[in-house]
Structures are given as structure tokens and as C-alpha cells.
Design a protein around this motif. Structure first.
Motif, PDB file in Angstrom:
ATOM      1  N   VAL A 156       0.950  -1.314   0.096  1.00 50.84           N
ATOM      2  CA  VAL A 156      -0.072   0.193  -0.185  1.00 50.84           C
ATOM      3  C   VAL A 156       0.866   1.349  -0.029  1.00 50.84           C
ATOM      4  N   ASP A 157       0.603   1.847  -0.898  1.00 50.28           N
ATOM      5  CA  ASP A 157       1.073   3.849  -1.084  1.00 50.28           C
ATOM      6  C   ASP A 157       1.083   4.441   0.399  1.00 50.28           C
ATOM      7  N   THR A 158       1.585   4.392   0.678  1.00 47.45           N
ATOM      8  CA  THR A 158       1.134   5.036   2.440  1.00 47.45           C
ATOM      9  C   THR A 158       1.159   6.619   2.202  1.00 47.45           C
ATOM     10  N   THR A 159       2.215   6.455   1.846  1.00 50.31           N
ATOM     11  CA  THR A 159       3.467   8.530   1.424  1.00 50.31           C
ATOM     12  C   THR A 159       1.848   9.555   0.739  1.00 50.31           C
ATOM     13  N   PRO A 160       0.808   9.702   0.009  1.00 49.91           N
ATOM     14  CA  PRO A 160      -0.041  10.106  -0.129  1.00 49.91           C
ATOM     15  C   PRO A 160      -0.979  10.385   1.446  1.00 49.91           C
ATOM     16  N   ILE A 208       1.618  -3.868   3.382  1.00 47.30           N
ATOM     17  CA  ILE A 208       2.629  -4.375   3.578  1.00 47.30           C
ATOM     18  C   ILE A 208       2.896  -1.560   3.193  1.00 47.30           C
ATOM     19  N   GLY A 209       3.188  -1.229   4.144  1.00 49.58           N
ATOM     20  CA  GLY A 209       3.168  -0.004   3.823  1.00 49.58           C
ATOM     21  C   GLY A 209       4.739   0.881   4.185  1.00 49.58           C
ATOM     22  N   HIS A 210       5.089   2.134   4.409  1.00 51.09           N
ATOM     23  CA  HIS A 210       5.972   2.194   4.787  1.00 51.09           C
ATOM     24  C   HIS A 210       5.864   2.702   5.844  1.00 51.09           C
ATOM     25  N   HIS A 211       5.064   4.356   6.799  1.00 51.06           N
ATOM     26  CA  HIS A 211       4.712   4.391   7.078  1.00 51.06           C
ATOM     27  C   HIS A 211       3.170   2.856   8.364  1.00 51.06           C
ATOM     28  N   PRO A 212       4.263   3.645   9.909  1.00 51.94           N
ATOM     29  CA  PRO A 212       3.396   2.881  10.932  1.00 51.94           C
ATOM     30  C   PRO A 212       2.314   3.130  10.768  1.00 51.94           C
ATOM     31  N   ILE A 213       1.236   2.164  11.525  1.00 51.19           N
ATOM     32  CA  ILE A 213      -0.055   2.267  11.569  1.00 51.19           C
ATOM     33  C   ILE A 213       0.388   2.621  13.862  1.00 51.19           C
ATOM     34  N   GLN A 214       1.474   2.577  14.134  1.00 48.35           N
ATOM     35  CA  GLN A 214       1.890   2.292  15.453  1.00 48.35           C
ATOM     36  C   GLN A 214       3.000   2.210  15.735  1.00 48.35           C
ATOM     37  N   SER A 215       3.632   2.587  16.146  1.00 47.22           N
ATOM     38  CA  SER A 215       4.927   2.593  16.528  1.00 47.22           C
ATOM     39  C   SER A 215       5.629   3.002  18.305  1.00 47.22           C
ATOM     40  N   ILE A 216       6.489   3.194  18.220  1.00 48.29           N
ATOM     41  CA  ILE A 216       7.077   4.199  19.787  1.00 48.29           C
ATOM     42  C   ILE A 216       8.306   4.758  19.184  1.00 48.29           C
ATOM     43  N   GLY A 217       8.099   4.222  18.129  1.00 47.58           N
ATOM     44  CA  GLY A 217       9.966   5.430  17.791  1.00 47.58           C
ATOM     45  C   GLY A 217       9.611   6.939  17.343  1.00 47.58           C
ATOM     46  N   HIS A 218      10.705   7.312  16.357  1.00 48.87           N
ATOM     47  CA  HIS A 218      10.653   8.911  16.169  1.00 48.87           C
ATOM     48  C   HIS A 218       9.666   9.324  15.542  1.00 48.87           C
ATOM     49  N   HIS A 219       9.039   8.644  14.787  1.00 55.21           N
ATOM     50  CA  HIS A 219       8.020   9.039  14.501  1.00 55.21           C
ATOM     51  C   HIS A 219       6.771   8.895  15.166  1.00 55.21           C
ATOM     52  N   GLY A 220       6.323   7.326  15.193  1.00 59.45           N
ATOM     53  CA  GLY A 220       5.804   7.417  16.219  1.00 59.45           C
ATOM     54  C   GLY A 220       4.354   6.371  15.634  1.00 59.45           C
ATOM     55  N   THR A 222       1.132   6.866  12.555  1.00 58.12           N
ATOM     56  CA  THR A 222       0.820   7.789  12.094  1.00 58.12           C
ATOM     57  C   THR A 222      -1.372   7.548  11.614  1.00 58.12           C
ATOM     58  N   ALA A 223      -1.627   9.014  12.201  1.00 55.97           N
ATOM     59  CA  ALA A 223      -2.963   9.392  12.492  1.00 55.97           C
ATOM     60  C   ALA A 223      -3.715   8.864  10.830  1.00 55.97           C
ATOM     61  N   GLU A 224      -3.151   9.324  10.307  1.00 61.31           N
ATOM     62  CA  GLU A 224      -4.034   9.209   9.330  1.00 61.31           C
ATOM     63  C   GLU A 224      -4.640   7.800   8.721  1.00 61.31           C
ATOM     64  N   LEU A 225      -3.580   6.931   8.891  1.00 60.70           N
ATOM     65  CA  LEU A 225      -3.643   5.538   8.678  1.00 60.70           C
ATOM     66  C   LEU A 225      -4.430   4.974   9.700  1.00 60.70           C
ATOM     67  N   ILE A 226      -5.028   5.434  10.791  1.00 64.12           N
ATOM     68  CA  ILE A 226      -5.941   4.278  12.001  1.00 64.12           C
ATOM     69  C   ILE A 226      -6.250   5.078  11.473  1.00 64.12           C
ATOM     70  N   VAL A 227      -7.045   6.361  10.946  1.00 58.17           N
ATOM     71  CA  VAL A 227      -8.257   6.926  10.914  1.00 58.17           C
ATOM     72  C   VAL A 227      -8.777   5.907   9.657  1.00 58.17           C
ATOM     73  N   LEU A 233      -8.036  -3.316   7.898  1.00 58.22           N
ATOM     74  CA  LEU A 233      -7.273  -3.924   7.723  1.00 58.22           C
ATOM     75  C   LEU A 233      -8.347  -5.075   8.698  1.00 58.22           C
ATOM     76  N   GLU A 234      -8.416  -4.100  10.251  1.00 56.71           N
ATOM     77  CA  GLU A 234      -9.216  -4.999  10.973  1.00 56.71           C
ATOM     78  C   GLU A 234     -10.750  -5.846  10.234  1.00 56.71           C
ATOM     79  N   VAL A 235     -11.637  -5.438   9.411  1.00 59.74           N
ATOM     80  CA  VAL A 235     -12.815  -5.576   8.359  1.00 59.74           C
ATOM     81  C   VAL A 235     -12.215  -7.095   8.344  1.00 59.74           C
ATOM     82  N   HIS A 236     -10.763  -7.000   7.564  1.00 60.09           N
ATOM     83  CA  HIS A 236     -10.685  -7.870   6.960  1.00 60.09           C
ATOM     84  C   HIS A 236      -9.508  -9.571   7.392  1.00 60.09           C
TER      85      HIS A 236
END
Length: 327
Positions: A156-160, A208-220, A222-227, A233-236
Motif C-alpha cells: 500500500v502506497d502510504t505516503t499520500p 506492507i506500507g512504509h509508514h507505521p500504523i503503531q510505533s513507539i519510535g521517532h515518528h510514532g 500515523t494518525a491518518e492510517l489509523i483513521v 485491515l481490521e474488517v478483513h
């Protein structure tokens, strides 16, 4: 007049059907064979392309050893493939200096399936099929499905999705060709992903995406992916979401579903000590150095292992599930 009306109606219906087909078009699909024993093994690396610097070459050496040990079938890249700003063109020497001349081990001469294509550079350079002629291992697209029978990988192209790249780009220049208008691009991507997940009959489903959905690292997180992405992903009921972006190795187990969030972004430069001490719900493992990840899958078993630059095993995850009949 009636004949003209009927002709016009047929034309409208034909156009409408074409629009439905276009909007519902599936993500491009690739097939990769499993081993004769019904298993698949792979390595996962992210945030790597620095011309061998920041221990990239050391990570590559260990990938070669582990790749040989596991007799891997393929390699997955979670993105940020060429620092700092992607490739300038298909002739950019960084392609060879950061990829072809670094991952030289015999075991790594397998197809590399890559997500995220560095929107700060010439966004279309990494997508150009000519690169596959320069190095036959390379396959990079915006979003696609990789099927190996026992497992389907959904890239999945997560950057946009990330607002700040559009609203607060700072001193960076982003190449949004192929993405604008953004709203329509994301809507179609999510619909295509939903359709692909619905159609999948594989026992394992890995996104597979570039940005994390959940992370405790530097970026943490990604709110837009959570929403926008996580609900699909949960439905499936997917099994794993694998990402890079945070330059670390990480495993978080969802507290809401059985989804495993796995970060493999330690391909080169790491951010030692950059960790969120307060947001650790579901955390199973975190390592703030360089390294990579392996995955071995059968129809009913999956084993995930994280390694450092010396090939030392840092963490492993074993999953099992029943084999559901599709008859």
C-alpha cells in the motif's frame, strides 16, 4: 427520435459500465512460487539506500548469510530506498551504488518487491520498468498484490495519506505526479485494497506500507492510517502489518485485534535512544539499532525473526492458525 434516444441510452450505460470497471479495477497482481515443500521464506528490509554508509553494508552482509541459511525466495523492501531524496532519473548512479553493488550475496539475487518510492525525488524513476533491465531483481510499484498461494502480500502506497507532506512540506519538494487529485487517489486505493482483500483466499494476509500504523519510535503512530487504513485491515482480519519509516526494529501486538505490527526500518541509519516511553501498549519488542527481519511461512505456521548487524537474533514471533477450506 426514439432510435436516437435508445442509442444515447446505450452510450450512457456503456460509459457507466466502463466507469464502474475503472473504479473497481483490481490492484496489479504478481505471482511468486512457493517451495516444493509448500513453504515460503523471505527477508524484510527498510530505510536502507545510503551507498553502503551507516552500516548498510554490514546489514547487507548479514542478510546474505541469513538468506542463504533460510534459502529465501524473495526480499521485501518497506521503502525509503534511496536517500536523501530518491532517484533523480533511471540513470542515477545511486541505484547501483545503494542497491546493486551492496546486496551482492548469492542468496539475495532474488526478486526484490518494493513499496514506497521516495516522493521527494523523481517519483517515476523507481517505478520505471527500465530499472528491471538494469537489475532484474528490482520491482517497485505504488500499490500491488503479491500472491504466493499460502500468503497474499498487499503493498500500500502510504505516503499520500500523510497530511503534513502536503500542508507543511518544509524545505522538501515532493513530486506528486500520479497522485493528484489526492482525495480521488486515496479513495480509489482504499476501494481497490478492500476489493483485493475480499477476493483473497490465502490463509495469511500481510499488508506492507512504509509508514507505521503503531510505533513507539521517532515518528510514532500515523494518525491518518489509523483513521483511514486500519479499519479496513481490521474488517478483513489481516495477520500482519509491516512497515519501515521509523529507523528501528519493532513488534507491537494489537490490543483490539490479532494484528501484529512489525517495523523493519533498520537498513542503515538508526536513531539510537529515540523512543516514546509513554506509549507502549502492546509492545513486545523494540530495538533502536540497525538490522532486518525474516519471515518463514507454511499454510498454518509463521515464524518472524529480527536480527542485528551481527546476525544475532534479537526477537522472534511464532504464529499458528487453522487452515480454512475455500470449497
Amino acid at each position: 427520435m426514439a432510435g436516437l434516444w435508445n442509442h444515447s441510452l446505450q452510450w450512457v450505460l456503456a460509459c457507466f459500465s466502463f466507469c464502474i470497471i475503472s473504479i473497481s479495477a483490481e490492484l496489479q497482481r504478481f505471482e511468486h512460487p512457493i517451495k516444493a515443500n509448500g513453504s515460503l521464506s523471505l527477508l524484510v528490509i527498510g530505510d536502507w539506500g545510503r551507498r553502503g554508509h551507516y552500516n548498510q553494508s554490514l546489514v547487507a552482509d548479514q542478510m546474505g548469510w541469513i538468506g542463504e541459511k533460510l534459502n529465501i525466495d524473495l526480499v521485501v523492501s518497506t521503502g525509503d530506498n534511496f536517500y536523501e531524496n530518491g532517484l533523480t532519473s533511471i540513470h542515477d548512479p545511486s541505484f547501483k551504488k545503494s542497491f546493486a553493488k551492496i546486496y551482492t550475496a548469492k542468496s539475495l539475487q532474488k526478486r526484490w518487491y518494493s513499496g514506497n518510492h521516495d516522493y521527494r525525488g523523481n517519483v517515476e524513476a523507481q517505478l520505471n520498468p527500465i530499472l528491471r533491465k538494469i537489475d532484474r531483481r528490482w520491482l517497485c510499484l505504488r500499490s500491488f498484490v503479491l500472491s504466493s498461494g499460502i500468503v497474499d502480500f498487499f503493498f500500500v502506497d502510504t505516503t499520500p495519506f500523510v497530511d503534513k507532506y502536503f500542508l507543511r512540506p518544509g524545505h522538501h519538494t515532493y513530486d506528486w505526479r500520479g497522485v493528484l487529485p489526492r482525495k480521488e487517489y486515496l479513495a480509489k486505493l482504499l476501494k481497490d485494497l478492500d476489493l483485493a482483500l475480499t477476493a483473497s483466499t490465502a490463509n495469511w494476509k500481510i499488508v506492507i506500507g512504509h509508514h507505521p500504523i503503531q510505533s513507539i519510535g521517532h515518528h510514532g503512530d500515523t494518525a491518518e492510517l489509523i483513521v483511514r487504513l486500519l479499519p479496513i485491515l481490521e474488517v478483513h482480519d489481516i495477520d500482519m502489518y509491516i512497515n519501515g519509516h521509523d529507523h528501528c526494529l519493532e513488534h507491537i501486538s494489537s490490543t483490539r485485534r490479532h494484528i501484529q505490527f512489525l517495523t523493519s526500518g533498520g537498513g542503515s541509519k538508526a536513531w539510537n535512544g529515540d523512543i516514546d516511553q509513554l506509549n507502549q501498549d502492546g509492545l513486545k519488542f523494540y530495538y533502536d539499532g540497525q538490522g532486518f527481519m525474516s519471515a518463514e511461512l507454511t499454510q498454518t505456521e509463521a515464524r518472524i525473526v529480527f536480527y542485528d548487524i551481527f546476525g544475532k537474533v534479537l526477537h522472534n514471533l511464532d504464529l499458528s492458525k487453522e487452515l480454512y477450506s475455500t470449497m
